[in-house]
Design a protein around this motif. Sequence first.
Motif, short mmCIF file in Angstrom:
data_model
loop_
_atom_site.label_atom_id
_atom_site.label_comp_id
_atom_site.label_asym_id
_atom_site.label_seq_id
_atom_site.Cartn_x
_atom_site.Cartn_y
_atom_site.Cartn_z
N SER A 7 0.90 -1.36 -0.21
CA SER A 7 -0.10 -0.07 0.17
C SER A 7 1.05 1.30 0.04
O SER A 7 0.11 2.50 0.12
N ALA A 8 2.29 1.11 -0.14
CA ALA A 8 2.69 2.30 0.03
C ALA A 8 3.97 2.13 -1.13
O ALA A 8 4.67 1.30 -1.56
N ALA A 9 4.53 3.28 -1.60
CA ALA A 9 5.59 3.49 -2.54
C ALA A 9 6.93 3.47 -1.95
O ALA A 9 6.97 4.25 -0.93
N LEU A 10 7.92 2.75 -2.50
CA LEU A 10 9.22 2.94 -2.03
C LEU A 10 9.89 4.51 -2.29
O LEU A 10 9.36 5.29 -2.87
N SER A 11 10.43 4.68 -1.09
CA SER A 11 11.16 6.01 -1.09
C SER A 11 12.60 5.90 -1.62
O SER A 11 13.48 5.28 -1.14
N ASP A 12 12.86 6.63 -2.93
CA ASP A 12 14.03 6.51 -3.42
C ASP A 12 15.16 6.81 -2.56
O ASP A 12 16.20 6.39 -2.49
N PRO A 13 15.12 8.03 -1.88
CA PRO A 13 16.27 8.54 -1.02
C PRO A 13 16.36 7.25 0.09
O PRO A 13 17.62 7.16 0.47
N ALA A 14 15.51 7.01 0.50
CA ALA A 14 15.59 5.74 1.78
C ALA A 14 16.20 4.43 1.02
O ALA A 14 17.05 3.93 1.80
N VAL A 15 16.01 3.99 0.01
CA VAL A 15 16.34 2.77 -0.83
C VAL A 15 17.90 3.25 -1.00
O VAL A 15 18.80 2.35 -0.44
N ALA A 16 18.40 4.32 -1.32
CA ALA A 16 19.59 4.66 -1.68
C ALA A 16 20.45 4.76 -0.40
O ALA A 16 21.45 4.05 -0.25
N GLU A 17 19.85 5.20 0.72
CA GLU A 17 20.40 5.23 2.02
C GLU A 17 20.73 3.66 2.49
O GLU A 17 21.78 3.55 3.10
N TYR A 18 19.80 2.94 2.32
CA TYR A 18 19.65 1.61 2.86
C TYR A 18 21.10 0.85 2.17
O TYR A 18 21.86 0.07 2.60
N LEU A 19 21.06 0.93 0.83
CA LEU A 19 22.08 0.28 -0.18
C LEU A 19 23.67 0.99 0.48
O LEU A 19 24.52 -0.02 0.08
N LYS A 20 23.45 2.00 0.60
CA LYS A 20 24.82 2.71 1.16
C LYS A 20 25.35 2.22 2.61
O LYS A 20 26.53 1.98 2.60
N TYR A 21 24.64 2.24 3.61
CA TYR A 21 24.88 1.81 4.72
C TYR A 21 24.49 0.56 5.44
O TYR A 21 24.94 0.33 6.43
N GLY A 22 23.44 -0.12 4.73
CA GLY A 22 23.05 -1.42 5.18
C GLY A 22 21.83 -1.31 6.23
O GLY A 22 21.44 -2.25 6.67
N TYR A 23 21.59 -0.10 6.61
CA TYR A 23 20.51 0.39 7.47
C TYR A 23 19.85 1.65 7.17
O TYR A 23 20.58 2.36 6.20
#
Length: 204
Positions: free
Chosen positions: A148-164
């Motif tokens: 029911s929610a769209a992914l946040s591109d900045p949050a996904v990039a943040e996760y891929l960079k830091y792992g959390y």
Amino acid sequence: LQMYHLPPGGFAIQCDRRVWLPEDRPGPLFRHGPVSVWERPASKAGSLQILEDERYSLFLRGHFYSRDALSLRPEENLRLLCAELRQCPSLAEALKSVAGGMFALFVLDREHRTLSAAVDRLGCMPLYYQEAGGKVLFGNNQLLFGDSAALSDPAVAEYLKYGYLPFAESLFESVHRVQPGQVVTVPFEPDLPLHRTRPLDRKY
């Protein structure tokens, strides 16, 4: 919301402020008015603790201990918190009696017609929520909101960079995390906004 959406160890509490369903309708673990509680415990030890009286229903995942408690048993500490709630104007005030612990806590107030959610002051127990279309859904796993929610591109990039996620509240644009020490209150009336206390403004 259906049980198969929950991962093992997952729980969700939904407040559908548009439709009140009959309490004898099968499905959730608990239902009162617009509030439904769903759970898929991974073990008996990880299940929700529930305490009810004539005014309140309390739902606890995790554990806490009150300053006046003689035991770490969840049922005793829930009873003490329930007694504090009867004397305090809000859940945030009542939580001052909590000396410590790791928890996600919900309080359904039948008299004031609200559902309040809180986590411990360190935020050890994750709790997410989404408000959409008159519904407010809480859950301990942010992936519960993926349909029911769209992914946040900045949050996904943040996760891929830091792992959390050191900065974003969740991986999704419309999904928020209850912050450490914060209380989020949902009025049953759909035209009233959610009330959020400032994180850590209550020293409990």
